[in-house]
Scaffold this motif. Structure first.
Motif, mmCIF file in Angstrom:
data_model
loop_
_atom_site.group_PDB
_atom_site.id
_atom_site.type_symbol
_atom_site.label_atom_id
_atom_site.label_comp_id
_atom_site.label_asym_id
_atom_site.label_seq_id
_atom_site.Cartn_x
_atom_site.Cartn_y
_atom_site.Cartn_z
ATOM 1 N N SER A 55 45.203 -12.284 46.619
ATOM 2 C CA SER A 55 45.675 -10.891 46.453
ATOM 3 C C SER A 55 46.735 -10.941 45.492
ATOM 4 O O SER A 55 47.391 -9.901 45.010
ATOM 5 C CB SER A 55 46.350 -10.586 47.674
ATOM 6 O OG SER A 55 47.289 -11.404 48.224
ATOM 7 N N GLU A 56 47.411 -12.199 44.998
ATOM 8 C CA GLU A 56 48.534 -12.241 44.202
ATOM 9 C C GLU A 56 48.251 -11.223 43.025
ATOM 10 O O GLU A 56 47.452 -11.325 42.142
ATOM 11 C CB GLU A 56 48.992 -13.666 43.981
ATOM 12 C CG GLU A 56 50.052 -13.849 43.130
ATOM 13 C CD GLU A 56 51.428 -13.362 43.383
ATOM 14 O OE1 GLU A 56 52.317 -13.456 42.974
ATOM 15 O OE2 GLU A 56 51.434 -13.407 44.907
ATOM 16 N N ASN A 57 49.434 -10.264 42.793
ATOM 17 C CA ASN A 57 49.509 -9.398 41.599
ATOM 18 C C ASN A 57 48.197 -8.493 41.767
ATOM 19 O O ASN A 57 48.139 -7.819 40.905
ATOM 20 C CB ASN A 57 49.518 -10.283 40.201
ATOM 21 C CG ASN A 57 50.644 -11.130 39.974
ATOM 22 O OD1 ASN A 57 51.577 -10.915 40.487
ATOM 23 N ND2 ASN A 57 50.382 -12.178 39.445
ATOM 24 N N MET A 58 47.604 -8.456 42.797
ATOM 25 C CA MET A 58 46.688 -7.326 42.997
ATOM 26 C C MET A 58 47.118 -6.104 43.512
ATOM 27 O O MET A 58 48.330 -6.166 44.261
ATOM 28 C CB MET A 58 45.647 -7.960 43.878
ATOM 29 C CG MET A 58 44.371 -6.911 43.970
ATOM 30 S SD MET A 58 43.188 -7.439 45.233
ATOM 31 C CE MET A 58 42.541 -8.936 44.056
ATOM 32 N N HIS A 59 46.578 -4.957 43.062
ATOM 33 C CA HIS A 59 47.227 -3.509 43.569
ATOM 34 C C HIS A 59 46.641 -3.354 44.988
ATOM 35 O O HIS A 59 45.302 -3.673 45.182
ATOM 36 C CB HIS A 59 47.114 -2.494 42.819
ATOM 37 C CG HIS A 59 47.500 -1.196 43.349
ATOM 38 N ND1 HIS A 59 47.277 -0.079 44.080
ATOM 39 C CD2 HIS A 59 48.841 -0.738 42.847
ATOM 40 C CE1 HIS A 59 48.206 0.760 44.190
ATOM 41 N NE2 HIS A 59 49.173 0.377 43.429
ATOM 42 N N THR A 60 47.344 -2.982 46.073
ATOM 43 C CA THR A 60 47.036 -2.807 47.257
ATOM 44 C C THR A 60 45.385 -2.035 47.507
ATOM 45 O O THR A 60 44.701 -1.903 48.227
ATOM 46 C CB THR A 60 47.614 -2.315 48.376
ATOM 47 O OG1 THR A 60 48.486 -1.006 47.746
ATOM 48 C CG2 THR A 60 48.961 -3.101 48.304
ATOM 49 N N SER A 61 45.595 -1.053 46.747
ATOM 50 C CA SER A 61 44.217 -0.209 46.506
ATOM 51 C C SER A 61 42.968 -0.908 46.438
ATOM 52 O O SER A 61 41.770 -0.306 46.498
ATOM 53 C CB SER A 61 44.456 0.912 45.437
ATOM 54 O OG SER A 61 44.406 0.559 44.212
ATOM 55 N N GLU A 62 42.983 -2.248 45.602
ATOM 56 C CA GLU A 62 41.870 -3.005 45.265
ATOM 57 C C GLU A 62 41.399 -3.730 46.676
ATOM 58 O O GLU A 62 40.247 -4.276 46.690
ATOM 59 C CB GLU A 62 42.095 -4.002 44.434
ATOM 60 C CG GLU A 62 42.512 -3.450 42.936
ATOM 61 C CD GLU A 62 42.747 -4.445 41.843
ATOM 62 O OE1 GLU A 62 41.676 -5.155 41.492
ATOM 63 O OE2 GLU A 62 43.909 -4.710 41.560
ATOM 64 N N ILE A 63 42.203 -3.724 47.811
ATOM 65 C CA ILE A 63 41.811 -4.443 48.894
ATOM 66 C C ILE A 63 41.561 -3.211 50.117
ATOM 67 O O ILE A 63 40.371 -3.136 50.671
ATOM 68 C CB ILE A 63 42.868 -5.161 49.689
ATOM 69 C CG1 ILE A 63 43.007 -6.549 48.539
ATOM 70 C CG2 ILE A 63 42.626 -5.631 50.881
ATOM 71 C CD1 ILE A 63 44.176 -7.418 49.101
#
Length: 225
Positions: A55-63
């Motif tokens: 998840s590092e540096n990932m936008h929450t909407s991608e999860i």
């Protein structure tokens, strides 16, 4: 012989799963360093590391769209968090000492503290993590000098990855476990949290509580006497 003394060092991970379950066991662990046997499978620590790295540096909407919008920033993940000393008067003092799991820089400029769990958690069990996440939030917003700080923290929550099925990768010998994702928001309530840890500090400042008759560890110790 007493090993620890005020201000009491309070570990957030022990709040619900030790103090709430058995105050006698908590007293022995926090004050005398007499711990209960560990029964946490190491595979869950492996999953936790995988979730943080992924998840590092990932936008929450991608999860999941249910997670408050922002970007995962786990710079502080695994760092020791220590709060300022909390003085309740009458020589009842304590501080928070622990390691947070994951953090989000929210799109509105504030921050969120979250925990990854590899399991299915029913909605009625979410409050089990309220004191732990509020503790990390408190330690970050009221950090002691030289220890990590983060403010303002406006959101707390649990991100649950529930394993559902397995797939084979490219017909080789490697397999993948597919997960569904569920987000549960947890109320941030500093006043309620301080009232809770005051009970813990007062417990440690007094006599050892009676063994809990429903605690298997207390019953085991009783058999050894």
């Amino acid at each position: 012989m007493t090993i620890n003394s005020p201000p009491w060092k309070l570990s957030p991970s022990d709040f619900h799963f030790v103090f709430d379950k058995c105050k006698c066991c908590y007293y022995l662990k926090a004050k005398h360093k007499i711990d209960r046997p560990k029964d946490f499978p190491t595979i869950f620590s492996k999953f936790d590391s995988m979730h943080k790295n992924f998840s590092e540096n990932m936008h929450t909407s991608e999860i999941s769209p249910e997670i408050p919008p922002g970007v995962f920033d786990n710079t502080l993940s695994g760092k020791t968090l220590i709060s300022q000393t909390i003085d309740f008067g009458n020589d009842v003092t304590c501080y928070i000492y622990g390691k947070g799991d994951a953090f989000i820089r929210l799109d509105d400029g504030t921050h969120a503290v979250v925990d990854f769990k590899t399991t299915k958690i029913s909605a009625d069990k979410i409050d089990s993590y309220k004191t732990q996440l509020n503790a990390y939030s408190y330690a970050l917003e009221h950090n002691t000098l030289g220890k990590p700080g983060l403010s303002p923290i406006t959101k707390l929550g649990i991100i649950c990855f529930e394993p559902e099925n397995m797939t084979r990768n490219n017909n080789d010998e490697r397999f993948a476990i597919n997960h569904s994702v569920q987000f549960y928001e947890i109320e941030k309530n500093e006043e309620e949290f301080l009232n809770y840890i005051r009970q813990i500090a007062e417990c440690l400042s007094g006599e050892m509580p009676d063994p809990n008759p429903n605690c298997k560890f207390c019953n085991y110790r009783k058999l050894q006497v």
